[in-house]
Enzyme design. Structure first.
Site, PDB file in Angstrom:
ATOM      1  N   HIS A  55       9.957 -22.014  16.849  1.00  0.00           N
ATOM      2  CA  HIS A  55       9.602 -23.081  17.782  1.00  0.00           C
ATOM      3  C   HIS A  55       8.361 -22.691  18.577  1.00  0.00           C
ATOM      4  O   HIS A  55       7.448 -23.492  18.766  1.00  0.00           O
ATOM      5  CB  HIS A  55      10.762 -23.346  18.733  1.00  0.00           C
ATOM      6  CG  HIS A  55      10.444 -24.349  19.798  1.00  0.00           C
ATOM      7  ND1 HIS A  55      10.484 -25.704  19.574  1.00  0.00           N
ATOM      8  CD2 HIS A  55      10.056 -24.197  21.089  1.00  0.00           C
ATOM      9  CE1 HIS A  55      10.139 -26.350  20.675  1.00  0.00           C
ATOM     10  NE2 HIS A  55       9.877 -25.452  21.610  1.00  0.00           N
ATOM     11  N   GLU A 105      -1.270 -14.405  16.343  1.00  0.00           N
ATOM     12  CA  GLU A 105      -1.422 -12.952  16.313  1.00  0.00           C
ATOM     13  C   GLU A 105      -1.892 -12.429  17.668  1.00  0.00           C
ATOM     14  O   GLU A 105      -1.432 -11.374  18.132  1.00  0.00           O
ATOM     15  CB  GLU A 105      -2.421 -12.557  15.219  1.00  0.00           C
ATOM     16  CG  GLU A 105      -1.928 -12.810  13.802  1.00  0.00           C
ATOM     17  CD  GLU A 105      -3.043 -12.731  12.765  1.00  0.00           C
ATOM     18  OE1 GLU A 105      -4.203 -12.454  13.170  1.00  0.00           O
ATOM     19  OE2 GLU A 105      -2.771 -12.955  11.575  1.00  0.00           O
ATOM     20  N   SER A 147       4.615 -29.499  29.619  1.00  0.00           N
ATOM     21  CA  SER A 147       5.754 -28.665  29.231  1.00  0.00           C
ATOM     22  C   SER A 147       7.086 -29.394  29.328  1.00  0.00           C
ATOM     23  O   SER A 147       7.997 -29.122  28.554  1.00  0.00           O
ATOM     24  CB  SER A 147       5.805 -27.406  30.099  1.00  0.00           C
ATOM     25  OG  SER A 147       4.696 -26.579  29.851  1.00  0.00           O
TER      26      SER A 147
END
Length: 436
Positions: free
Chosen positions: A322, A107, A193
């Site tokens: 994802h 959120e 990453s």
């Protein structure tokens, strides 16, 4: 109906649909219950059995090991692992903790307070169960949905919040994307990453521990989409040839970013690749927390005692997108795998590991809806406070942009740092949050 679904599913290619149909027909004939996971469908089994290369024949479809059904009821023939009630409650509490952290920080990203986030929804049992089955000094090489294993090791909500908000308390010094967490002290390698790099690297740690002869191993996590990367077969082969005590834990959640598993492979999931590279292999129900614990305990024993790598394919379902950079409505199958459900997502959300294991604990008198409600309220309050505190803390020192690259800064780094500082001196009103 199940057979018709396999033949008509728009998410399956024609060859894969035909293969699935044949497996389903065999299952119907044998009377065995069949899994409905997106990534692969096969018969369930309560037998905890690793298939060994050169000893066991690879079946047309790897059976899926589980101990409790979707309602949290032990299946016939299940040998449940011996786990203390306090530990089982802690596993449930950790999954709830992950769930509430996900809600708040997802959120927060949508509110513009974070640059990026990815949730663990639907996959909590994979990381919590495998993490609980390891020793605390075994090395964990995560992909990015291993927040449960990280919390299990004692990494705190506050530490995770500081990393996501990139403040001066962030151990990564503001250099990583949110949720790229880790802790060398807790034997948790940092999330990276670049996809798949952690998998071959885990072999280095495993081989070092093999040489040390201290009864330790490493575990590395990856998804079925990541398994298409060239790093994965290389890692499996290196580990097998050199006898690395590495646990390769594949979370097959049915979807990579922007693609279904049907766009990744046409065969029977990822498990058949294990024997091909010389690894004892098992497929498990990754939403069954007890099955995950039992399979990982056995995997660890094989890795340490037999001094060889192991592959675990954990079938699960990614309920969320994802990441916050992904629109999964473009590729997720909207149809439920059986009638009575509005969507595929709704079907699996009703079978989430938290609901399922909670029912099992409740049947033993060790859990209740009220306990979960109280825990969620308290955890959400803690997470919101950690977010606010982390957001208000000063940013990392600007010098960290250039440190920890070389032992001594290069001339190019010194020139770049000087140019940046000159720019900041000229326009200080535009960079009020920069710490120097």
């Amino acid at each position: 109906n199940e057979l018709c679904w396999a033949l008509s599913s728009p998410m399956l290619g024609s060859r894969r649909a035909a293969s699935a149909a044949r497996r389903l027909a065999r299952g119907c004939a044998s009377g065995a219950e069949l899994s409905r996971f997106v990534g692969a469908r096969s018969e369930y089994t309560p037998e905890l059995r690793y298939l060994y290369p050169h000893a066991d024949a690879v079946p047309p479809a790897f059976p899926c090991f589980r101990l409790i059904d979707d309602n949290g009821v032990p299946v016939e023939g299940a040998a449940l692992p011996d786990i203390a009630p306090a530990v089982m409650r802690r596993m449930q509490q950790t999954m709830v903790k992950v769930s509430e952290f996900d809600k708040v920080f997802n959120e927060a990203q949508r509110q513009g307070r974070l640059s990026f986030y990815f949730t663990n929804r639907g996959e909590e049992a994979c990381s919590v169960g495998s993490g609980a089955a390891l020793r605390d000094d075994d090395w964990v090489w995560p992909q990015y949905r291993e927040l449960g294993a990280t919390f299990w090791r004692g990494y705190t909500i506050e530490e995770a919040a500081n990393q996501c908000c990139h403040n001066e308390l962030d151990a990564t010094k503001g250099r990583q994307l949110p949720m790229h967490i880790g802790s060398p002290e807790k034997h948790l390698m940092y999330v990276k990453s670049n996809l798949g790099q952690q998998v071959p690297a885990a072999n280095g740690a495993a081989y070092a521990m093999k040489l040390q002869r201290k009864g330790r191993c490493s575990i590395t996590y990856f998804g079925e989409g990541c398994a298409s990367e060239g790093d994965i077969p290389s890692a499996l082969n290196i580990a097998s040839v050199h006898g690395c005590p590495t646990i390769f834990f594949c979370r097959n959640n049915g979807y990579a970013i922007s693609t279904s598993s049907s766009d990744q492979y046409a065969g029977d999931g990822v498990a058949p690749r294990g024997p091909a590279y010389g690894l004892p292999t098992i497929r498990i129900d990754g939403n069954d927390l007890l099955a995950v614990v039992a399979a990982t305990q056995r995997a660890r024993a094989i890795a340490i005692e037999q001094r060889r790598p192991v592959l675990v394919e954990a079938m699960t379902y990614r309920i969320g997108a994802h990441s916050t950079s992904d629109d999964d409505s473009a590729y997720r199958n909207p149809h439920a795998p059986e009638q009575g459900w509005d969507s595929e997502r709704a079907y699996w959300e009703a079978r989430s590991p938290i609901i399922r294991f909670g029912r099992y604990l409740q049947s033993l008198g060790w859990w209740s809806p009220q306990m979960e409600e109280d825990l969620r309220k308290a955890t959400r309050k803690q997470v919101i406070k950690s977010l606010n505190d982390a957001s208000a803390a000063p940013k990392p020192n600007n010098a960290y942009l250039f440190s920890d690259v070389y032992d001594e800064p290069s001339w190019l780094q010194r020139d770049q740092e000087a140019a940046l500082n000159a720019h900041l001196d000229k326009y200080p009103e535009h960079y009020p949050a920069v710490v120097r």
